[in-house]
Design a protein around this motif. Structure first.
Motif, mmCIF file in Angstrom:
data_model
loop_
_atom_site.group_PDB
_atom_site.id
_atom_site.type_symbol
_atom_site.label_atom_id
_atom_site.label_comp_id
_atom_site.label_asym_id
_atom_site.label_seq_id
_atom_site.Cartn_x
_atom_site.Cartn_y
_atom_site.Cartn_z
ATOM 1 N N THR A 1 5.772 5.149 9.065
ATOM 2 C CA THR A 1 5.909 3.731 8.740
ATOM 3 C C THR A 1 4.860 2.911 9.476
ATOM 4 O OG1 THR A 1 8.278 4.047 8.489
ATOM 5 C CG2 THR A 1 7.495 1.791 8.701
ATOM 6 N N GLN A 2 4.482 3.391 10.676
ATOM 7 C CA GLN A 2 3.492 2.660 11.479
ATOM 8 C C GLN A 2 2.164 2.551 10.738
ATOM 9 O OE1 GLN A 2 2.758 4.357 15.329
ATOM 10 N NE2 GLN A 2 1.157 2.867 15.847
ATOM 11 N N LEU B 1 0.813 -1.218 0.000
ATOM 12 C CA LEU B 1 0.000 0.000 0.000
ATOM 13 C C LEU B 1 0.847 1.267 0.000
ATOM 14 C CD1 LEU B 1 -2.549 -1.215 2.698
ATOM 15 C CD2 LEU B 1 -2.907 -1.173 0.235
ATOM 16 N N SER B 2 2.148 1.122 -0.178
ATOM 17 C CA SER B 2 3.025 2.290 -0.037
ATOM 18 C C SER B 2 2.738 3.357 -1.079
ATOM 19 C CB SER B 2 4.490 1.853 -0.132
ATOM 20 O OG SER B 2 4.730 1.192 -1.370
ATOM 21 N N GLY B 3 2.274 2.936 -2.267
ATOM 22 C CA GLY B 3 2.027 3.924 -3.313
ATOM 23 C C GLY B 3 0.825 4.787 -3.034
ATOM 24 N N ALA B 4 -0.030 4.395 -2.080
ATOM 25 C CA ALA B 4 -1.235 5.158 -1.776
ATOM 26 C C ALA B 4 -1.040 6.094 -0.593
ATOM 27 C CB ALA B 4 -2.390 4.189 -1.481
ATOM 28 N N ILE B 5 0.171 6.149 -0.054
ATOM 29 C CA ILE B 5 0.425 6.977 1.124
ATOM 30 C C ILE B 5 1.353 8.127 0.750
ATOM 31 C CG2 ILE B 5 1.399 6.985 3.452
ATOM 32 C CD1 ILE B 5 0.630 4.072 3.671
ATOM 33 N N ALA B 6 0.983 9.302 1.185
ATOM 34 C CA ALA B 6 1.761 10.496 0.827
ATOM 35 C C ALA B 6 3.169 10.431 1.430
ATOM 36 C CB ALA B 6 1.037 11.743 1.322
ATOM 37 N N LEU B 7 4.074 11.136 0.780
ATOM 38 C CA LEU B 7 5.462 11.191 1.227
ATOM 39 C C LEU B 7 5.521 11.729 2.659
ATOM 40 C CD1 LEU B 7 8.422 10.841 0.334
ATOM 41 C CD2 LEU B 7 8.398 13.256 -0.347
ATOM 42 N N GLU C 1 -0.002 -0.772 9.968
ATOM 43 C CA GLU C 1 -1.387 -0.943 10.404
ATOM 44 C C GLU C 1 -2.298 -1.298 9.230
ATOM 45 O OE1 GLU C 1 -2.477 2.612 12.408
ATOM 46 O OE2 GLU C 1 -1.250 2.202 14.186
ATOM 47 N N LEU C 2 -2.080 -0.639 8.079
ATOM 48 C CA LEU C 2 -2.897 -0.920 6.895
ATOM 49 C C LEU C 2 -2.678 -2.354 6.417
ATOM 50 C CD1 LEU C 2 -2.500 2.413 4.911
ATOM 51 C CD2 LEU C 2 -4.608 1.513 5.899
ATOM 52 N N ALA C 3 -1.426 -2.785 6.425
ATOM 53 C CA ALA C 3 -1.122 -4.146 6.016
ATOM 54 C C ALA C 3 -1.756 -5.158 6.963
ATOM 55 C CB ALA C 3 0.393 -4.345 5.952
ATOM 56 N N GLU C 4 -1.724 -4.839 8.264
ATOM 57 C CA GLU C 4 -2.316 -5.736 9.250
ATOM 58 C C GLU C 4 -3.834 -5.825 9.083
ATOM 59 O OE1 GLU C 4 -2.654 -6.224 14.115
ATOM 60 O OE2 GLU C 4 -1.239 -4.782 13.266
ATOM 61 N N LEU C 5 -4.461 -4.676 8.812
ATOM 62 C CA LEU C 5 -5.907 -4.658 8.585
ATOM 63 C C LEU C 5 -6.285 -5.480 7.352
ATOM 64 C CD1 LEU C 5 -6.803 -0.918 9.309
ATOM 65 C CD2 LEU C 5 -7.603 -2.919 10.588
ATOM 66 N N ASP C 6 -5.475 -5.374 6.312
ATOM 67 C CA ASP C 6 -5.736 -6.123 5.089
ATOM 68 C C ASP C 6 -5.623 -7.626 5.335
ATOM 69 O OD1 ASP C 6 -6.304 -5.870 2.232
ATOM 70 O OD2 ASP C 6 -4.354 -6.829 1.963
ATOM 71 N N ALA C 7 -4.629 -8.019 6.111
ATOM 72 C CA ALA C 7 -4.449 -9.433 6.436
ATOM 73 C C ALA C 7 -5.622 -9.953 7.272
ATOM 74 C CB ALA C 7 -3.134 -9.631 7.179
ATOM 75 N N GLN C 8 -6.091 -9.111 8.222
ATOM 76 C CA GLN C 8 -7.230 -9.490 9.049
ATOM 77 C C GLN C 8 -8.497 -9.660 8.193
ATOM 78 O OE1 GLN C 8 -7.533 -6.477 12.052
ATOM 79 N NE2 GLN C 8 -5.864 -7.311 13.308
#
Length: 246
Positions: free
Chosen positions: A22-23, A12-18, A27-34
């Motif tokens: 990192t947290q 999801l890194s491309g959807a997050i502003a510069l 969190e987004l990756a963890e939510l996606d896995a859940q």
């Protein structure tokens, strides 16, 4: 489970502003896995409920499989083990779009080499069967299926051709009737005027047939798109289960 549903953590890194933390990525990756885990649990729960319903009706030897990928591809892999494929007429949005059919229905029927039983919401024991016969390859296959199946002897079978009452139509019906009689099935036959979608639907309603058997999708997708599909209209308008033969 569809491919999108079954996917776990995504990049999801491309959807997050510069400069974002990192947290947040974590969190987004963890939510996606859940979410992927919950969808898998839901799929398993649906299968467990279905198995319980079938076993409650006295059926034994029920197996379940939770698959990832495309439904049509999964059916193609498994159908060699089956005599028939059962699918609901509509999907989860049935209450909101009662005039529409499930998105996978036509894909399954067109791809399958087995009879497809399209279930309607309301079910009652099947005693009277209407067979739509037009002399085509699929219709002849439907007659042969009824003649060979152990499920149809003892049922009332009515074979109907919709259209002009010609010698050719009468001969086709006589041949179908003879084939069924050889299988110990006493079928009645008739030629009915009109168009198949309207005439068959009216016949089912007026004579109380419990199931329709017919050939399916005799033309290409392009032709169906231009002139419409009798198969689709029949499945949409009939309030009884429909068995489709390709």
């Amino acid at each position: 489970l569809g491919r999108r549903e079954a996917v776990g953590a995504q990049d999801l890194s491309g959807a997050i502003a510069l400069g974002a933390r990192t947290q947040l990525l974590s969190e987004l990756a963890e939510l996606d896995a859940q979410r992927a885990k919950l969808i898998a649990h839901r799929g398993r729960a649906i299968l467990d409920d279905a198995k319980a319903l079938v076993e409650k009706a006295g059926v034994t030897g029920v197996t379940t499989r939770l698959r990832h990928g495309d439904l049509v591809e999964a059916v193609a892999e498994l159908e060699a083990e089956a005599r028939v494929i059962l699918i609901g007429k509509r999907g989860e949005a049935a209450d909101f779009a009662k005039g529409h059919l499930g998105s996978n229905l036509e894909r399954i029927v067109r791809a399958s080499h087995r009879p497809v039983f399209v279930a309607s919401r309301a079910f009652k024991p099947i005693e009277k069967v209407l067979l739509a016969y037009d002399g085509g390859t699929s219709a002849m296959k439907a007659v042969d299926h009824i003649a060979r199946s152990p499920l149809f002897p003892g049922l009332k079978v009515h074979v109907v051709t919709v259209g002009p009452d010609t010698k050719e139509a009468q001969k086709g019906l006589a041949d179908a009737q003879a084939l069924l009689k050889a299988a110990q099935i006493e079928a009645t036959v008739a030629v009915v005027p009109g168009t198949p979608d309207k005439a068959l639907a009216e016949l089912i309603e007026s004579e109380g047939h419990d199931m329709l058997v017919m050939g399916a999708y005799g033309h290409s997708r392009i032709r169906s798109l231009i002139i419409g599909s009798t198969t689709t209209e029949m499945v949409r308008s009939c309030k009884v289960p429909v068995v489709l033969m390709r």
